[in-house]
Design a protein around this motif. Sequence first.
Motif, PDB file in Angstrom:
ATOM      1  N   ILE A 134       0.696  -1.032   0.075  1.00 44.32           N
ATOM      2  CA  ILE A 134      -0.043  -0.125  -0.089  1.00 44.32           C
ATOM      3  C   ILE A 134       0.967   1.320   0.016  1.00 44.32           C
ATOM      4  CG2 ILE A 134      -1.993  -0.989   0.982  1.00 44.32           C
ATOM      5  CD1 ILE A 134      -0.999   0.260   3.825  1.00 44.32           C
ATOM      6  N   GLU A 135       2.259   1.102  -0.150  1.00 42.70           N
ATOM      7  CA  GLU A 135       3.087   2.275  -0.092  1.00 42.70           C
ATOM      8  C   GLU A 135       3.856   2.432  -1.692  1.00 42.70           C
ATOM      9  OE1 GLU A 135       2.936   0.277   3.894  1.00 42.70           O
ATOM     10  OE2 GLU A 135       3.666  -0.541   1.954  1.00 42.70           O
ATOM     11  N   HIS A 264      -4.639   1.627  -2.278  1.00 40.44           N
ATOM     12  CA  HIS A 264      -2.953   2.378  -1.886  1.00 40.44           C
ATOM     13  C   HIS A 264      -3.308   3.400  -0.684  1.00 40.44           C
ATOM     14  CE1 HIS A 264       0.423   4.908  -2.226  1.00 40.44           C
ATOM     15  NE2 HIS A 264       1.171   3.846  -2.540  1.00 40.44           N
ATOM     16  N   ASN A 265      -2.339   3.556   0.138  1.00 38.95           N
ATOM     17  CA  ASN A 265      -2.368   4.718   1.204  1.00 38.95           C
ATOM     18  C   ASN A 265      -2.796   5.839   0.417  1.00 38.95           C
ATOM     19  OD1 ASN A 265      -1.604   6.785   2.930  1.00 38.95           O
ATOM     20  ND2 ASN A 265      -0.453   5.068   3.997  1.00 38.95           N
ATOM     21  N   GLY A 268       0.542  10.138  -1.197  1.00 41.25           N
ATOM     22  CA  GLY A 268       1.648   9.629  -2.257  1.00 41.25           C
ATOM     23  C   GLY A 268       1.315   8.918  -3.407  1.00 41.25           C
ATOM     24  N   GLY A 269       0.039   8.343  -3.383  1.00 39.89           N
ATOM     25  CA  GLY A 269      -0.258   7.653  -4.571  1.00 39.89           C
ATOM     26  C   GLY A 269      -1.238   8.498  -5.632  1.00 39.89           C
ATOM     27  N   LEU A 270      -2.148   7.875  -6.267  1.00 43.77           N
ATOM     28  CA  LEU A 270      -2.918   8.359  -7.426  1.00 43.77           C
ATOM     29  C   LEU A 270      -3.861   9.660  -6.720  1.00 43.77           C
ATOM     30  CD1 LEU A 270      -4.682   8.546 -10.224  1.00 43.77           C
ATOM     31  CD2 LEU A 270      -6.192   6.938  -8.986  1.00 43.77           C
ATOM     32  N   GLY A 291      -8.973   5.872  -0.380  1.00 45.59           N
ATOM     33  CA  GLY A 291      -7.926   4.775  -0.543  1.00 45.59           C
ATOM     34  C   GLY A 291      -7.719   4.071   0.956  1.00 45.59           C
ATOM     35  N   ILE A 292      -6.531   3.490   1.121  1.00 47.32           N
ATOM     36  CA  ILE A 292      -6.350   2.902   2.568  1.00 47.32           C
ATOM     37  C   ILE A 292      -5.927   4.220   3.361  1.00 47.32           C
ATOM     38  CG2 ILE A 292      -4.902   1.254   3.869  1.00 47.32           C
ATOM     39  CD1 ILE A 292      -6.535   0.390   1.216  1.00 47.32           C
ATOM     40  N   PRO A 293      -6.660   4.575   4.462  1.00 50.20           N
ATOM     41  CA  PRO A 293      -6.641   5.855   5.225  1.00 50.20           C
ATOM     42  C   PRO A 293      -5.664   5.969   6.170  1.00 50.20           C
ATOM     43  CG  PRO A 293      -8.365   4.396   6.373  1.00 50.20           C
ATOM     44  CD  PRO A 293      -7.762   3.591   5.088  1.00 50.20           C
TER      45      PRO A 293
END
Length: 338
Positions: A134-135, A264-265, A268-270, A291-293
């Motif tokens: 997730i990172e 994803h977290n 930093g992602g989308l 996303g993943i909070p």
Amino acid sequence: MSSKGGLTWTVYDADKMTQAETYGLVLSYLGEINPKIVGLSADLAKSTKIGKFGEKFPDRFFNLGIAEQNMFGVAAGLAKAGLLPFVSTFSVFASMRAVEFLRDDICYQNLNVKVIATHGGTSFGSAGTTHHSIEDLSIIRAIPNIKLIVPADSVETALAVQACVEVEGPVYIRIGRSFEPRVYETDDYGFTIGKSVEMRPGTDVTVIACGAVVYHAVEASKILEREDGISVRVLNMHTIKPIDKEAIEKAVIETRRIVTFEDHNVYGGLGSAVAEVVAEFGKACAFTRVGIPDKFSPHGYPEDLMHYHKIDTDGIVEKVRELLGKEFEKEEDWEDEY
């Protein structure tokens, strides 16, 4: 499909749905065309499906054992020798255990190495936190010279693998583990690295998603249109880096509301990549990232975890309705006075 209908897959759906299976077949096909392609595995040939290539081309396949860092170093050497290495391992290992070697040996030299990272996001949900990736999107997109692609389904995976051969330099393609639902029926929709795909037109809100979440975004948009009369534009942002700035800016102008969804977290992602484009564009819109909070995900089946984190069809419907209920000042004129 209703918003409460649920999803059920069987083993007979694997050939049509599994991204990794498709990757293995496509790479084997490309191996026939391009003799410079070589495959590398860290003792995960069966799990990542690069083993299909190894079975067909045993002299061009190298199992480096459970030593991902060494595998990336070897890939760099093979690329320097003029070969075209495809490196396959779980995305959690490619982006963290071997990241120094990916950064220094491959990306720093801008070498022509293709990383096919499987088991992305929470797709290996039952394996637990150590195998939840997730990172990786935030890590990879921060490294210079590398392109980052997250295909929506098996069809797009095939196109992405073929397309990465045509571009020089490092490419990281993140795919899932198992039954990723089909989004596309054909492969002639015009896949291009760096250009998003408008899955559904819309004027009220734009949903931007990547990977397996794209299927759920499309299904959610149908439900919202049917039940609420909400016109939802759905963008499949399959390339996170370089990101399609033009499509995002167009969505800001034309829908004034954007919500991103990713496995994803949220950092930093989308969602972060889209937020950066919106901020630099300088025109306000209602914006939400889902996303993943920023916490480790519990164990569970991937479909259950997607529901838990509200990145499945039900969650997207809920979040879009929530965003549509927010009030914000809608200026008629965005132009600066000075």
